[in-house]
Design a protein around this motif. Sequence first.
Motif, PDB file in Angstrom:
ATOM      1  N   TYR A  50       0.837  -1.204   0.000  1.00  0.00           N
ATOM      2  CA  TYR A  50       0.000   0.000   0.000  1.00  0.00           C
ATOM      3  C   TYR A  50       0.870   1.251   0.000  1.00  0.00           C
ATOM      4  O   TYR A  50       0.589   2.210  -0.715  1.00  0.00           O
ATOM      5  CB  TYR A  50      -0.954   0.026   1.198  1.00  0.00           C
ATOM      6  CG  TYR A  50      -1.677   1.343   1.258  1.00  0.00           C
ATOM      7  CD1 TYR A  50      -2.702   1.622   0.367  1.00  0.00           C
ATOM      8  CD2 TYR A  50      -1.285   2.332   2.139  1.00  0.00           C
ATOM      9  CE1 TYR A  50      -3.333   2.851   0.370  1.00  0.00           C
ATOM     10  CE2 TYR A  50      -1.910   3.565   2.147  1.00  0.00           C
ATOM     11  CZ  TYR A  50      -2.933   3.818   1.262  1.00  0.00           C
ATOM     12  OH  TYR A  50      -3.544   5.042   1.255  1.00  0.00           O
ATOM     13  N   GLU A  51       1.922   1.244   0.798  1.00  0.00           N
ATOM     14  CA  GLU A  51       2.811   2.407   0.858  1.00  0.00           C
ATOM     15  C   GLU A  51       3.463   2.678  -0.492  1.00  0.00           C
ATOM     16  O   GLU A  51       3.674   3.827  -0.859  1.00  0.00           O
ATOM     17  CB  GLU A  51       3.883   2.204   1.928  1.00  0.00           C
ATOM     18  CG  GLU A  51       3.338   2.289   3.339  1.00  0.00           C
ATOM     19  CD  GLU A  51       4.367   1.940   4.400  1.00  0.00           C
ATOM     20  OE1 GLU A  51       5.461   1.428   4.054  1.00  0.00           O
ATOM     21  OE2 GLU A  51       4.078   2.180   5.584  1.00  0.00           O
ATOM     22  N   GLY A  54      -0.285   2.261  -3.269  1.00  0.00           N
ATOM     23  CA  GLY A  54      -1.646   2.617  -2.895  1.00  0.00           C
ATOM     24  C   GLY A  54      -2.573   1.415  -2.970  1.00  0.00           C
ATOM     25  O   GLY A  54      -2.135   0.267  -2.875  1.00  0.00           O
ATOM     26  N   GLU A  80      -9.216   4.880  -0.357  1.00  0.00           N
ATOM     27  CA  GLU A  80      -8.038   5.717  -0.117  1.00  0.00           C
ATOM     28  C   GLU A  80      -8.305   6.714   1.005  1.00  0.00           C
ATOM     29  O   GLU A  80      -7.427   6.973   1.834  1.00  0.00           O
ATOM     30  CB  GLU A  80      -7.641   6.450  -1.395  1.00  0.00           C
ATOM     31  CG  GLU A  80      -6.985   5.555  -2.419  1.00  0.00           C
ATOM     32  CD  GLU A  80      -6.554   6.298  -3.670  1.00  0.00           C
ATOM     33  OE1 GLU A  80      -6.342   7.526  -3.601  1.00  0.00           O
ATOM     34  OE2 GLU A  80      -6.430   5.641  -4.714  1.00  0.00           O
TER      35      GLU A  80
END
Length: 107
Positions: A50-51, A54, A80
């Motif tokens: 995710y980092e 996203g 998000e």
Amino acid sequence: MVKDNKGRKTTLDERIAIVEHCTANAMNYALTAKEYDCSYGQVYTWVKKYEERGVEGLYDRRGRSKPMEELTETERLQAENRLLKAQTKQQQMEINFLKKLNAVERR
């Protein structure tokens, strides 16, 4: 006795919730893994994905090819938004911790 979490299937929504929970709890991978009945390593991997990419990084791309846009624009933005709120909460916790640490050091 060690619980075997191998093979647990998760949906995209579950992975988003797991990352959100981990982020909101000061990146406590072990706690998140226990609460969501999955492995520490998997939680760590999802958070890192995710980092880096996203929500797109949380898609399961194994097996047959899937279209990149499984979510509508609104759903993607909502996911998000939830994750950004969790990150904001984590940052606020860090700020509060540093304030308390600073106060203790001044004594």
